[in-house]
Scaffold this active site. Sequence first.
Site, PDB file in Angstrom:
ATOM      1  N   GLU A  93      43.891  49.597  38.211  1.00 61.51           N
ATOM      2  CA  GLU A  93      44.567  49.788  38.899  1.00 61.51           C
ATOM      3  C   GLU A  93      45.143  49.285  39.420  1.00 61.51           C
ATOM      4  O   GLU A  93      45.843  47.993  38.761  1.00 61.51           O
ATOM      5  CB  GLU A  93      42.727  49.795  39.591  1.00 61.51           C
ATOM      6  N   CYS A 106      50.480  44.751  43.090  1.00 65.66           N
ATOM      7  CA  CYS A 106      49.591  44.715  42.437  1.00 65.66           C
ATOM      8  C   CYS A 106      49.115  44.992  41.298  1.00 65.66           C
ATOM      9  O   CYS A 106      48.706  46.380  40.832  1.00 65.66           O
ATOM     10  CB  CYS A 106      48.447  44.425  43.694  1.00 65.66           C
ATOM     11  N   CYS A 113      37.393  42.771  32.380  1.00 62.70           N
ATOM     12  CA  CYS A 113      38.080  40.948  32.550  1.00 62.70           C
ATOM     13  C   CYS A 113      36.017  40.572  31.825  1.00 62.70           C
ATOM     14  O   CYS A 113      35.375  40.314  32.038  1.00 62.70           O
ATOM     15  CB  CYS A 113      38.238  40.973  34.008  1.00 62.70           C
ATOM     16  N   CYS A 117      33.237  35.518  36.899  1.00 61.70           N
ATOM     17  CA  CYS A 117      33.390  35.833  38.819  1.00 61.70           C
ATOM     18  C   CYS A 117      32.115  36.310  39.204  1.00 61.70           C
ATOM     19  O   CYS A 117      32.437  37.769  38.655  1.00 61.70           O
ATOM     20  CB  CYS A 117      34.282  35.486  39.261  1.00 61.70           C
ATOM     21  N   CYS A 120      33.502  39.263  42.304  1.00 57.59           N
ATOM     22  CA  CYS A 120      34.603  39.909  41.763  1.00 57.59           C
ATOM     23  C   CYS A 120      34.106  41.424  41.161  1.00 57.59           C
ATOM     24  O   CYS A 120      33.016  40.932  39.665  1.00 57.59           O
ATOM     25  CB  CYS A 120      35.112  39.294  40.390  1.00 57.59           C
ATOM     26  N   CYS A 334      41.246  45.216  44.703  1.00 61.74           N
ATOM     27  CA  CYS A 334      41.448  45.748  43.193  1.00 61.74           C
ATOM     28  C   CYS A 334      39.773  45.719  41.968  1.00 61.74           C
ATOM     29  O   CYS A 334      38.728  44.994  42.693  1.00 61.74           O
ATOM     30  CB  CYS A 334      41.796  44.542  42.302  1.00 61.74           C
TER      31      CYS A 334
HETATM   32  N1  SAH Z   1      41.817  36.644  36.759  1.00 61.68           N
HETATM   33  C1  SAH Z   1      42.694  36.157  37.421  1.00 61.68           C
HETATM   34  C2  SAH Z   1      43.468  37.327  39.069  1.00 61.68           C
HETATM   35  C3  SAH Z   1      42.577  39.029  39.177  1.00 61.68           C
HETATM   36  S1  SAH Z   1      41.512  38.315  40.349  1.00 61.68           S
HETATM   37  C4  SAH Z   1      42.240  34.699  38.790  1.00 61.68           C
HETATM   38  O1  SAH Z   1      41.119  34.880  38.496  1.00 61.68           O
HETATM   39  O2  SAH Z   1      42.939  34.644  39.756  1.00 61.68           O
HETATM   40  C5  SAH Z   1      42.922  38.188  42.111  1.00 61.68           C
HETATM   41  C6  SAH Z   1      42.103  37.589  42.900  1.00 61.68           C
HETATM   42  O3  SAH Z   1      41.341  37.885  43.562  1.00 61.68           O
HETATM   43  C7  SAH Z   1      41.638  35.928  42.281  1.00 61.68           C
HETATM   44  O4  SAH Z   1      41.752  34.871  43.473  1.00 61.68           O
HETATM   45  C8  SAH Z   1      40.376  36.266  42.455  1.00 61.68           C
HETATM   46  O5  SAH Z   1      39.425  35.170  42.407  1.00 61.68           O
HETATM   47  C9  SAH Z   1      40.143  37.239  43.589  1.00 61.68           C
HETATM   48  N2  SAH Z   1      39.460  37.950  43.959  1.00 61.68           N
HETATM   49  C10 SAH Z   1      38.047  39.374  43.212  1.00 61.68           C
HETATM   50  N3  SAH Z   1      37.764  39.428  44.110  1.00 61.68           N
HETATM   51  C11 SAH Z   1      37.624  39.226  44.923  1.00 61.68           C
HETATM   52  C12 SAH Z   1      36.134  39.440  46.315  1.00 61.68           C
HETATM   53  N4  SAH Z   1      35.141  40.436  45.868  1.00 61.68           N
HETATM   54  N5  SAH Z   1      36.728  38.943  47.517  1.00 61.68           N
HETATM   55  C13 SAH Z   1      38.190  38.381  47.331  1.00 61.68           C
HETATM   56  N6  SAH Z   1      38.696  37.939  46.558  1.00 61.68           N
HETATM   57  C14 SAH Z   1      38.284  37.919  44.923  1.00 61.68           C
END
Ligand code: SAH
Length: 343
Positions: A93, A106, A113, A117, A120, A334
């Site tokens: 995406e 973005c 990944c 997390c 996410c 994303c």
């Molecule tokens: N792997 C990298 C970049 C990808 S995620 C990282 O961890 O920074 C981009 C951002 O979106 C990160 O700060 C991630 O923690 C956040 N993110 C992912 N899922 C999310 C969600 N459901 N709500 C808010 N932020 C989220």
Amino acid sequence: MNKIDIRSLSYFELEKELTDRKLPKFRTAQIYDWLHSKGVMSFEEMTNLSKDLRTKLESEFEIKTCKVLRKLVSQIDETVKYLFEFSDKSTVESVVMKYKYGYSICISTQVGCKMGCTFCASAIGGFQRNLTPSEMLCEVLTAQRDLNIKISHIVLMGTGEPLDNYDNVLKFLKLVTDEKGQNLSMRHISLSTCGLVERIYELADENLQLTLSVSLHAPNDEIRQRTMPVAKKYSIDEILKACKYYTDKTSRRISFEYAMINGVNDSEENAKELCRRLKGILCHINLIPVNEIKERDYRKSDADSLKRFISVCEDKGFAVTVRRTLGSDINASCGQLRQSVRT
Ligand code: SAH
């Protein structure tokens, strides 16, 4: 025979490939211009090359492209979300956002990944593969072409952990900022990481004017470990030490990302602890009301908790922003579109 991924080559690598094939030097300039400045998607389009030369190039090199599998346009703010498909059918995406200062994209850096997390959507399908520099460029160039715009800002905040695909990401950054190519300013690019400590040091030593965003999401290791498996490998102290090194080297302010999750990390006490930890680091805090995804039961912080959190941080002298929600009608965060197509 595996063809060479031509858009992933630096100018000097391209020159070497072409001179090895007895082509004159001026061809490098022409071909590099087509690939990186004009952003063509086929050798066909390189109209100042003879048909024979185009056929020869075609037989040995490949221009990686991606197909627009889905395109969603927000009716609220013109945000455009793409689901791109690469030649091996894997999908990523990208989201294009319009700001006062121009267009920002973005982009994803990996297919899936590894980081896992828990809040996410990108983590759900697991990891498939790294993207090549040319595939990251493809996200930018394809969106640009499709919308007939010039993108001026990039955030590496889509699917994937950019520092887990370090060499390709670095090469992408160098190609997209090359003055002979898209010529973007490194200052207009942000890389977001969950905090792979060794790589932050390496990146600092590159001494780029790149903005580093660090996804902290918690004021202490105990809370961080509940949502981010990577927190078991690196402590917040180690991450912050690396961040300090980064700001010392580059003089760039770090952005700490903090997803506000109701009842998990959003109390006043959490805010105070966060400020104690970040004291003395050249930074700003970016709060993101957590995006509620259907696979998880996390809830956004309520407006009062958000307000209290902000005022604690501001009282302690920190610059705080709350991420603006763009494209809320198209699930622009994303990872979610890719999931909806997979299921
Ligand atoms: N792997 C990298 C970049 C990808 S995620 C990282 O961890 O920074 C981009 C951002 O979106 C990160 O700060 C991630 O923690 C956040 N993110 C992912 N899922 C999310 C969600 N459901 N709500 C808010 N932020 C989220």
